[in-house]
Design a protein around this motif. Structure first.
Motif, PDB file in Angstrom:
ATOM      1  N   HIS A 606       0.858  -1.178   0.000  1.00  0.00           N
ATOM      2  CA  HIS A 606       0.000   0.000   0.000  1.00  0.00           C
ATOM      3  C   HIS A 606       0.908   1.246   0.000  1.00  0.00           C
ATOM      4  O   HIS A 606       1.884   1.312   0.751  1.00  0.00           O
ATOM      5  N   PHE A 608       1.247   5.474   0.346  1.00  0.00           N
ATOM      6  CA  PHE A 608       0.634   6.688   0.848  1.00  0.00           C
ATOM      7  C   PHE A 608       1.561   7.865   0.517  1.00  0.00           C
ATOM      8  O   PHE A 608       2.770   7.786   0.770  1.00  0.00           O
ATOM      9  N   SER A 610       1.858  12.395   0.383  1.00  0.00           N
ATOM     10  CA  SER A 610       1.272  13.665   0.813  1.00  0.00           C
ATOM     11  C   SER A 610       2.251  14.793   0.506  1.00  0.00           C
ATOM     12  O   SER A 610       3.468  14.567   0.412  1.00  0.00           O
ATOM     13  N   TRP A 652       6.471  10.055   1.185  1.00  0.00           N
ATOM     14  CA  TRP A 652       5.772   8.827   0.826  1.00  0.00           C
ATOM     15  C   TRP A 652       6.091   7.722   1.820  1.00  0.00           C
ATOM     16  O   TRP A 652       7.114   7.743   2.493  1.00  0.00           O
TER      17      TRP A 652
END
Length: 658
Positions: A606, A608, A610, A652
């Motif tokens: 997974h 992620f 931002s 990340w």
């Protein structure tokens, strides 16, 4: 590239122009199948005025002469005259292109025109390139990655050069292949899960697409090829086909068929197979304080009762894991316990009487029923104190009075009453005392013994059955024996010798006194109990076993505070801890930022992302961050939209397994 072309050469001298040599080229036809063009080359002469001459005129195509001869080029007034022509069929290059040198030439021996003498060769030449013949089609797009779950398809788009073309599209993956015929500009194919057999040791692999372009059922041009990734779905894991627990017990009766605390072992058997070609590479079974790395685990004696769950794990050649559990119920067991025993003089009916010659015996005991499997029996017997043999045992029930003695319990003597309780495993016993008949003071028959609170039984004995209190100090001229709670000594040396405490200073402390019987221990050894037979060398296995940590030479089980693993990756898997990698980079909306993990994951993680700033917020609206091309080795990220070409700082994090 063209369909026609004209090349010229002016024939002039001393400011006088006699005319112009022209080389005219035109494409008559093209053959896509044969990759050829048929062209016509025409030689012309455009005179400037009235002229009468027959010079040599000819053509050249790629250096080869054609139609060289003497031709009349004259006539009245100005005008253009076609002199000669040649039609040829030429083969294009394999990519469909063609360049050919052409020329028309005029050779003059001597011609006088307008008072000027002309001689020599005048050539109109050039390089002619007819239109390129379209050849094999190309792959314009292809699905980059397909998860072979039986529903996902690879889509292929083609860029063909002619509507007359068709295609044969072949997809190959290891030993598997599929061909789609009569494809126009696009096609798709659902990848069968059976193709995963081609990658038994990996979670993904590259498949090849080969496109053959056909015109009138004949291949033209070269084949076009491309590749895409076939991924193994997360649902494809090894299969645990059976997980069983079998009773392993040599201590209990063979027909019981139940697990007993402190008596039974369990044998856990595991059968597993890989999925779509994978093979099982490791096994793990743990539970009840025991663990192993084979497909079968036989525990030691099960020390606890209740439900014990065993967890089995298998890992296949793709690194995929499957887990299953099996539980057993262990029945609690404790030794039989005599909780109370009362032995009193009585008459034959069981009525208590201090002068009775019977014993009224009452026994209280408990035992472990083990799900109704365990049976218990109890008996009682007696003997006169000091004698060696007991009477025949009589069966006695729990909490039910039993009269024994047969009128033989002499009131002048003390008797021992032995109670025994037996279950399927052990026998426990308790010995009670029945005193003589009650007498405040009685002198023995020879006059040399006296008793208080009981009948006098022995000569030369001061026998007291009453609680005693001595108001002043007691002085004894003899030693009180150890059996009566004394030291058996009247001097310090006797005291040290009788109690064996001198060994604390001058030698070994014997096992009977709580010691080891050793003067020294071998370097690097441990004691596991009393005596020299229980001295073991210090090894990881002995230390773990002594501390009760799983009785294993491999990784410390989770149940004993360990991880059950010999590597960080396996430990994270056993403990359910994810593998995390993180970092920082920049992104914009103009081009992708490709991130490569420092350590490859075992399955696609997974991701992620931002925006990141330690200062004030970035002004203006920014597009959302988009993550794509995720694999076990990395991913790509960029800013959505097209209005932000400035590199923006982002953070990340990838979460998965390895």
């Amino acid at each position: 590239m063209a369909t026609t072309a004209t090349y010229t050469k002016t024939v002039s001298k001393n400011g006088v122009t006699m005319g112009t040599v022209q080389c005219v080229v035109s494409v008559l036809s093209q053959n896509a199948l044969n990759n050829t063009s048929t062209i016509k080359i025409t030689g012309k002469f455009a005179r400037s005025g009235t002229l009468s001459a027959t010079p040599t005129f000819g053509l050249k195509i790629s250096g080869t002469k054609y139609n060289e001869n003497k031709y009349a080029i004259g006539g009245s007034g100005s005008g253009t005259k076609e002199i000669c022509s040649k039609t040829v069929t030429l083969t294009h290059n394999t990519n469909g292109s063609l360049s050919v040198s052409v020329e028309a030439y005029l050779t003059i021996g001597s011609i006088t025109y307008s008072g000027v003498s002309f001689s020599g060769t005048y050539t109109a030449s050039g390089t002619f390139s007819p239109n390129t013949i379209a050849r094999g089609s190309t792959i314009s797009s292809i699905t980059p990655s397909v998860t072979a779950d039986g529903t996902a398809a690879v889509s292929i788009a083609l860029n063909r050069h002619s509507t007359s073309y068709s295609h044969s599209v072949a997809i190959t993956f290891g030993s598997y292949s599929h061909t789609i015929n009569n494809v126009a500009t696009s096609t798709s194919y659902v990848i069968p899960q059976s193709w995963l057999n081609a990658i038994p040791n990996s979670v993904s692999g590259l498949a090849t697409v080969s496109v053959t372009t056909l015109y009138q059922n004949t291949q033209i041009g070269n084949k076009a090829t491309s590749q895409f990734t076939i991924a193994v779905p997360n649902s494809v894991i090894p299969s645990i086909s059976s997980l069983t627990a079998a009773l392993n017990d040599t201590l209990s009766p063979s027909n019981w068929g139940v697990y007993v605390q402190g008596k039974s072992k369990a044998t856990i058997s595991l059968a597993a197979t890989g999925s779509y070609g994978s093979t099982i590479t490791s096994y793990s079974i743990s539970g009840g304080g025991y663990s192993g790395t084979a497909s079968t685990l036989t525990t030691g004696i099960l020390s606890s009762s209740g439900t014990i769950t065993f967890t089995a794990k298998v890992t296949d050649s793709r690194g995929r894991m499957a887990t299953n559990t099996v539980s057993i119920t262990v029945n609690p067991y404790t030794l039989p316990s005599i909780t109370g025993a009362t032995s009193q003089r009585a008459i034959s009916t069981g009525v208590l009487n201090d002068e009775g010659k019977y014993v009224r015996a009452v026994l209280n005991y408990t035992y472990a029923s083990i799900a109704g499997k365990n049976t218990v029996s109890a008996n009682v017997s007696y003997r006169r104190s000091g004698e060696s043999s007991w009477s025949s045992a009589a069966t006695i029930s729990n909490e039910t009075p039993k009269v024994i003695g047969g009128n033989a319990i002499d009131t002048n003597y003390t008797y021992e009453v032995r109670y025994r309780v037996s279950d399927a495993y052990v026998t426990v016993e308790y010995i009670d005392i029945v005193s003589t008949s009650l007498a405040a003071i009685e002198i023995y028959s020879d006059g040399k013994g006296i008793s208080f609170g009981k009948a006098a039984e022995y000569s030369d004995l001061f026998d007291v059955a009453f609680p005693a209190r001595f108001r002043e100090g007691i002085t004894s001229d003899i030693a009180i024996p150890i059996s009566s709670g004394g030291t058996g000594a009247t001097t310090l040396s006797e005291f040290i010798e009788n109690l064996d405490i001198s060994y604390a200073n001058i030698g070994t402390v014997p096992v009977s006194s709580g010691g080891t019987g050793l003067t020294t221990l071998t370097s690097g050894s441990i004691l596991t109990g009393n005596g020299t037979g229980n001295v073991l060398p210090v090894t990881p296995q002995n230390m773990r076993n002594t501390m009760g940590l799983g009785n294993t030479t491999s990784a410390l089980p989770i149940a004993n505070g360990g991880t059950g693993a010999a590597s960080a990756s396996a430990a994270r898997t056993n403990l359910g801890v994810p593998f995390i990698q993180r970092g920082s980079t920049t992104a914009n909306s103009s081009s992708a930022r490709n991130i490569t993990f420092s350590t490859e994951f075992s399955s696609v993680p997974h991701i992620f992302v931002s925006y990141s700033t330690t200062g004030a917020n970035v002004s203006g609206d920014r597009g959302s961050l988009k993550v794509y091309n995720k694999t076990t080795a990395g991913f790509s990220v960029m800013i959505g939209g097209s209005g932000d070409s400035t590199a923006r700082a982002i953070d990340w994090m990838a979460v998965g397994t390895n």
